[in-house]
Design a protein around this motif. Structure first.
Motif, PDB file in Angstrom:
ATOM      1  N   TYR A  41      86.660  54.415  54.129  1.00 18.20           N
ATOM      2  CA  TYR A  41      86.526  53.208  53.335  1.00 18.20           C
ATOM      3  C   TYR A  41      87.408  53.311  52.097  1.00 18.20           C
ATOM      4  CZ  TYR A  41      82.445  51.754  56.017  1.00 18.20           C
ATOM      5  OH  TYR A  41      81.602  51.344  57.010  1.00 18.20           O
TER       6      TYR A  41
ATOM      7  N   MET B 255      85.304  50.852  45.665  1.00 21.45           N
ATOM      8  CA  MET B 255      85.486  51.182  47.073  1.00 21.45           C
ATOM      9  C   MET B 255      84.869  50.105  47.930  1.00 21.45           C
ATOM     10  SD  MET B 255      84.701  55.269  47.183  1.00 21.45           S
ATOM     11  CE  MET B 255      85.285  55.549  48.824  1.00 21.45           C
TER      12      MET B 255
ATOM     13  N   GLN C  62      78.902  54.527  48.329  1.00 22.49           N
ATOM     14  CA  GLN C  62      79.980  53.948  47.540  1.00 22.49           C
ATOM     15  C   GLN C  62      79.405  53.166  46.373  1.00 22.49           C
ATOM     16  OE1 GLN C  62      81.803  51.859  50.841  1.00 22.49           O
ATOM     17  NE2 GLN C  62      83.611  53.150  50.721  1.00 22.49           N
TER      18      GLN C  62
END
Length: 226
Positions: free
Chosen positions: A71, A77, A97
């Motif tokens: 990712y 992110m 994230q």
């Protein structure tokens, strides 16, 4: 074996890396230990042919570790991975994230998810003196969403809900006051929200939303259109 987001446990990843390193090292050692003349005359290709199944397996393992589960995003992110239930261009986030983002990044991620779901004019407005609002947006029925994001490591208490209740509708005119908490709410906070009709998104709901579900489906919000 797999974490909350369905990715491989870090310890197992480390063990896989170690196995791969040992396998590659063994292949190189066997190759280097051979006579140089034999390598030049063709044993190199024979070694490659002999080890081809192993090489293909290593490629598949590396693809799993670094491919579909990788990712990246523009702010902290974000990602748009492919999947069976989610279209390839749908923005999603992993919970780890969201946990690792800055507070501003977390607010921006929630703003981006609102945009993904088709809400109109989603804007991150949080900051000093925001009076209990981090994001504003409108749905297709022109209802105003006032969203407050809490990225705390512990559950949000009722004091924050009381402050939010004092500004969301009276000051900002919210039709749908929503508080998002990365790690959920205390029971007194939940009770207060139910009494004052505040909408809460705890960790399970946030995970579903971040993984691709539509906001109103996650929160059980119905259309008011007749």
């Amino acid at each position: 074996m797999f974490d909350e987001d369905g990715t491989l446990d870090p310890l197992l990843k480390f063990l896989l890396y170690a196995v791969i390193t040992l396998a590659v090292g063994k292949m190189l050692w066997e190759w280097l230990a051979e006579d140089v003349g034999q390598r030049i005359t063709g044993d190199l290709w024979g070694l490659i042919a002999d080890q081809l199944p192993v090489l293909l397996l290593l490629v598949r393992i590396l693809s799993f570790l670094f491919g579909a589960n990788t990712y990246a995003d523009a702010d902290d992110m974000f990602v748009a991975p492919s999947g069976d239930a989610i279209e390839a261009d749908v923005l999603t986030f992993k919970m780890k994230q969201l946990s690792s983002m800055s507070a501003t990044g977390f607010e921006q991620a929630c703003t981006d998810l609102l945009a993904r779901d088709g809400f109109r004019r989603p804007r991150r407005v949080g900051g000093a003196g925001d009076l209990g609002v981090d994001i504003t947006a409108r749905d297709d029925e022109d209802r105003l969403l006032i969203v407050l994001c809490k990225q705390y490591q512990s559950p949000v208490g009722s004091g924050h809900l009381q402050e939010f209740n004092g500004t969301a509708r009276p000051h900002h005119g919210a039709d749908l006051p929503i508080m998002i908490a990365l790690n959920g709410f205390t029971q007194p906070a939940i009770d207060f929200a139910q009494h004052h009709q505040l909408i809460l998104m705890g960790r399970p709901e946030l995970k579903r939303w971040a993984h691709g579900e539509y906001l109103y489906d996650v929160l059980g919000i119905q259309s008011t259109a007749q």
